[in-house]
Design a protein around this motif. Structure first.
Motif, mmCIF file in Angstrom:
data_model
loop_
_atom_site.group_PDB
_atom_site.id
_atom_site.type_symbol
_atom_site.label_atom_id
_atom_site.label_comp_id
_atom_site.label_asym_id
_atom_site.label_seq_id
_atom_site.Cartn_x
_atom_site.Cartn_y
_atom_site.Cartn_z
ATOM 1 N N TYR A 1 5.713 3.106 5.805
ATOM 2 C CA TYR A 1 4.916 1.930 5.454
ATOM 3 C C TYR A 1 5.552 0.694 6.069
ATOM 4 C CZ TYR A 1 2.676 -1.623 2.526
ATOM 5 O OH TYR A 1 1.975 -2.716 2.074
ATOM 6 N N HIS A 2 4.734 -0.072 6.787
ATOM 7 C CA HIS A 2 5.237 -1.273 7.451
ATOM 8 C C HIS A 2 4.421 -2.503 7.070
ATOM 9 C CE1 HIS A 2 7.808 1.353 9.765
ATOM 10 N NE2 HIS A 2 6.755 2.053 10.133
ATOM 11 N N GLY A 3 4.070 -2.582 5.798
ATOM 12 C CA GLY A 3 3.282 -3.702 5.336
ATOM 13 C C GLY A 3 1.797 -3.437 5.477
ATOM 14 N N HIS A 4 0.994 -4.404 5.033
ATOM 15 C CA HIS A 4 -0.443 -4.161 4.966
ATOM 16 C C HIS A 4 -1.231 -4.811 6.106
ATOM 17 C CE1 HIS A 4 0.192 -7.854 2.494
ATOM 18 N NE2 HIS A 4 -0.922 -8.248 3.095
ATOM 19 N N ALA A 5 -0.574 -5.099 7.218
ATOM 20 C CA ALA A 5 -1.315 -5.549 8.396
ATOM 21 C C ALA A 5 -2.128 -4.389 8.962
ATOM 22 C CB ALA A 5 -0.349 -6.089 9.452
ATOM 23 N N ASP A 6 -3.304 -4.674 9.483
ATOM 24 C CA ASP A 6 -4.239 -3.633 9.928
ATOM 25 C C ASP A 6 -3.641 -2.573 10.850
ATOM 26 O OD1 ASP A 6 -6.141 -4.850 8.398
ATOM 27 O OD2 ASP A 6 -7.389 -5.551 10.066
ATOM 28 N N PRO A 7 -2.876 -2.947 11.896
ATOM 29 C CA PRO A 7 -2.413 -1.918 12.842
ATOM 30 C C PRO A 7 -1.490 -0.875 12.228
ATOM 31 C CG PRO A 7 -2.179 -4.118 13.783
ATOM 32 C CD PRO A 7 -2.478 -4.300 12.331
ATOM 33 N N PHE A 8 -0.909 -1.176 11.057
ATOM 34 C CA PHE A 8 0.063 -0.265 10.459
ATOM 35 C C PHE A 8 -0.527 0.615 9.364
ATOM 36 C CE2 PHE A 8 2.754 -3.915 11.836
ATOM 37 C CZ PHE A 8 3.433 -3.250 12.830
ATOM 38 N N LEU A 9 -1.751 0.339 8.944
ATOM 39 C CA LEU A 9 -2.328 1.108 7.842
ATOM 40 C C LEU A 9 -2.999 2.376 8.344
ATOM 41 C CD1 LEU A 9 -3.654 -1.685 5.475
ATOM 42 C CD2 LEU A 9 -1.693 -0.177 5.151
ATOM 43 N N VAL A 10 -2.204 3.184 9.014
ATOM 44 C CA VAL A 10 -2.627 4.485 9.500
ATOM 45 C C VAL A 10 -1.617 5.503 8.989
ATOM 46 C CG1 VAL A 10 -3.144 5.899 11.511
ATOM 47 C CG2 VAL A 10 -3.562 3.443 11.588
ATOM 48 N N LYS A 11 -2.058 6.404 8.134
ATOM 49 C CA LYS A 11 -1.165 7.401 7.535
ATOM 50 C C LYS A 11 0.104 6.761 6.995
ATOM 51 C CE LYS A 11 -2.920 11.406 10.031
ATOM 52 N NZ LYS A 11 -2.614 12.619 10.799
ATOM 53 N N LEU B 1 -2.541 5.663 -4.011
ATOM 54 C CA LEU B 1 -3.965 5.512 -4.258
ATOM 55 C C LEU B 1 -4.780 6.686 -3.736
ATOM 56 C CD1 LEU B 1 -4.435 1.727 -3.435
ATOM 57 C CD2 LEU B 1 -4.550 2.792 -5.672
ATOM 58 N N GLY B 2 -4.139 7.572 -2.980
ATOM 59 C CA GLY B 2 -4.846 8.720 -2.435
ATOM 60 C C GLY B 2 -5.737 8.366 -1.272
ATOM 61 N N LEU B 3 -5.447 7.263 -0.582
ATOM 62 C CA LEU B 3 -6.253 6.841 0.551
ATOM 63 C C LEU B 3 -5.554 7.198 1.850
ATOM 64 C CD1 LEU B 3 -7.163 3.239 -0.678
ATOM 65 C CD2 LEU B 3 -8.577 5.286 -0.837
ATOM 66 N N PRO B 4 -6.217 7.954 2.765
ATOM 67 C CA PRO B 4 -5.584 8.271 4.036
ATOM 68 C C PRO B 4 -5.362 7.034 4.883
ATOM 69 C CG PRO B 4 -7.884 8.935 4.032
ATOM 70 C CD PRO B 4 -7.546 8.534 2.631
ATOM 71 N N ASP B 5 -6.268 6.095 4.773
ATOM 72 C CA ASP B 5 -6.154 4.801 5.426
ATOM 73 C C ASP B 5 -6.792 3.794 4.484
ATOM 74 O OD1 ASP B 5 -7.120 6.746 8.080
ATOM 75 O OD2 ASP B 5 -5.158 5.796 8.045
ATOM 76 N N SER B 6 -6.690 2.520 4.794
ATOM 77 C CA SER B 6 -7.279 1.522 3.915
ATOM 78 C C SER B 6 -8.714 1.205 4.320
ATOM 79 C CB SER B 6 -6.449 0.239 3.960
ATOM 80 O OG SER B 6 -7.091 -0.781 3.215
ATOM 81 N N ALA C 1 -8.611 -2.046 15.265
ATOM 82 C CA ALA C 1 -7.297 -2.553 14.872
ATOM 83 C C ALA C 1 -6.213 -1.489 14.975
ATOM 84 C CB ALA C 1 -7.354 -3.099 13.450
ATOM 85 N N THR C 2 -6.614 -0.208 14.875
ATOM 86 C CA THR C 2 -5.627 0.870 14.893
ATOM 87 C C THR C 2 -5.756 1.767 16.126
ATOM 88 O OG1 THR C 2 -7.111 2.277 13.585
ATOM 89 C CG2 THR C 2 -5.536 0.921 12.373
ATOM 90 N N PHE C 3 -6.592 1.349 17.060
ATOM 91 C CA PHE C 3 -6.845 2.171 18.241
ATOM 92 C C PHE C 3 -5.575 2.404 19.056
ATOM 93 C CE2 PHE C 3 -8.130 2.580 22.751
ATOM 94 C CZ PHE C 3 -8.898 3.734 22.654
ATOM 95 N N GLU C 4 -4.680 1.422 19.073
ATOM 96 C CA GLU C 4 -3.457 1.530 19.871
ATOM 97 C C GLU C 4 -2.270 2.034 19.047
ATOM 98 O OE1 GLU C 4 -3.839 1.252 22.879
ATOM 99 O OE2 GLU C 4 -5.404 -0.211 23.349
ATOM 100 N N THR C 5 -2.523 2.502 17.839
ATOM 101 C CA THR C 5 -1.454 3.024 16.981
ATOM 102 C C THR C 5 -1.399 4.541 17.083
ATOM 103 O OG1 THR C 5 -1.778 1.186 15.429
ATOM 104 C CG2 THR C 5 -0.509 3.080 14.653
#
Length: 424
Positions: free
Chosen positions: A187-197, A205-210, A217-221
């Motif tokens: 976990y690297h905070g709640h900025a969009d690019p990091f909310l992947v797995k 919360l049982g969420l795979p992503d937010s 926003a996560t295409f380059e992650t």
């Protein structure tokens, strides 16, 4: 939905109107007394916490300001804290606990340390926030640079999310590339690019992503399992010359406590260097050059004072040796108690950071961590709470000791674990 941000002298608040989504209705008040098991007479009265949380749910989304605090993964309701001191915390119902969360790590010398409070009191006489440079920033920066040989310059921010947002922009600006590699469950905070797995509250919360994070926003992650050498090598091969950075928690704390395999960090250092990419250990960031990063309350005098006093204490001889000793005793005691009672359990520690999983193990990554018996962890959690021990309310969070934890605290915690393991 409308939102408005308002900056006060001590922080940033976000106001959200949810009237377009749901009509506000008052929930009935439920007085809660938790009995862990029919075989124990011990119960935990949480009526005031229940009342406060019922009110909070009408004021804040989910009733909390950070997801893991909602107790979703252990059931029941959050404990509302009134005060902390040393290794102890007390809730608004008057229950006292030995605390192993430590504000998620920063309380390394203990809560409300007298020397820190005295220094803060003197600093507050001069003001709480300037919005301009103060000399304390220089002092703390010098101490940080001296303490960590690899750090040459420092930029202070107010949260890990800010730090990671800044370091992502820095890596892309420096390398000219856009892709980043992160690890599943980190976990690297709640900025969009990091909310992947991501781990931590997202896993809770049982969420795979937010929800609300656009695909762009996560295409380059890019994602790899933690401790997986070959997966990282393949990502570099498949994206040659395109990766700006690899970012990770060098010791994972947001999937539970997961240390790196031998040579994994040095492997990452070599492969990033060979590919002209940056290696980022989470929450260490030094923006430089034309890349823009700013923060209204960054470097405020109160935060600088607390940081200075804390670093002074942990630089004293024997500090880390003591943390390692008591944390090792704690983890060994809990694991031995669990195994003796017939439970599958594994875990470990590094200095004052620790964790354990309700699985045989070993645990090398988030996929391994997810094999844990989370229902059993929830029962163990509430059992320990009833015995006066406050752990992180999620199987997927690390715990922390502090210099304020005494050998007696450790003995009491192990004794409590032995009792709860027998009961669950």
């Amino acid at each position: 939905m409308t939102a408005a941000a308002a900056v006060s002298g001590v922080g940033l608040t976000l106001g959200v109107s949810t009237s377009a989504v749901r009509s506000r209705s008052r929930s009935p008040l439920v007085t809660m007394a938790v009995s862990v098991d029919e075989k124990t007479n011990k119960s935990l009265t949480l009526s005031k916490s229940q009342e406060a949380f019922t009110a909070a749910k009408e004021l804040m989304p989910g009733g909390v300001n950070s997801p893991v605090r909602a107790f979703k993964s252990v059931g029941g309701q959050p404990i509302v804290i009134d005060s902390v001191k040393g290794s102890r915390m007390r809730d608004i119902d008057g229950n006292e606990y030995i605390d192993y969360v430590g504000s998620w790590g920063p309380a390394i010398i203990g809560h409300a340390d007298d020397q820190v409070l005295a220094a803060l009191s003197e600093t507050m006489k001069k003001g709480t926030s300037f919005g301009a440079p103060c000399l304390l920033e220089n002092s703390l920066a010098e101490m940080v640079i001296s303490a960590v040989p690899s750090i040459e310059m420092v930029r202070f921010v107010n949260s890990g999310t800010e730090a990671c947002m800044g370091v992502l922009r820095l890596a892309r600006a420096y390398t000219g590339n856009e892709k980043i590699i992160k690890f599943e469950g980190c976990y690297h905070g709640h900025a969009d690019p990091f909310l992947v797995k991501a781990g931590s509250g997202v896993a809770t919360l049982g969420l795979p992503d937010s929800p609300g994070v656009p695909k762009a926003a996560t295409f380059e992650t890019l994602i790899a399992p933690f401790n997986d050498f070959s997966a990282v090598e393949k990502l570099f091969e498949d994206n040659k010359g395109e990766i700006a950075a690899v970012i990770l928690e060098p010791v994972v704390g947001n999937s539970g406590f997961i240390p790196p395999k031998p040579d994994f960090l040095s492997f990452l250092r070599k492969i990033t260097k060979d590919n002209n990419s940056l290696l980022v250990f989470d929450e260490m960031v030094a923006p430089a050059g034309p890349m823009y990063q700013a923060g209204t309350l960054s470097g405020n005098p109160l935060a600088m004072t607390a940081g200075i006093q804390t670093l002074k204490r942990i630089k004293e001889p024997g500090t880390y040796e003591y943390l390692d000793k008591i944390t090792g005793e704690l983890v060994r005691g809990i694991i031995e108690a669990g195994q003796k009672a017939g439970h599958a359990i594994c875990g470990g520690h590094i200095s004052g950071m620790f964790g354990f999983f309700f699985t045989e193990g070993p645990v090398y990554n988030f996929a391994d961590a997810k094999k844990s018996d989370t229902a059993k962890f929830a029962r163990f959690y509430w059992g320990m709470l009833a015995e006066g021990v406050y752990l992180a309310p999620s199987q997927f969070e690390a715990g922390f000791t502090s210099l304020a934890h005494s050998p007696d605290d450790i003995k009491k915690t192990i004794a409590a674990a032995e009792k709860v393991f027998r009961e669950i």
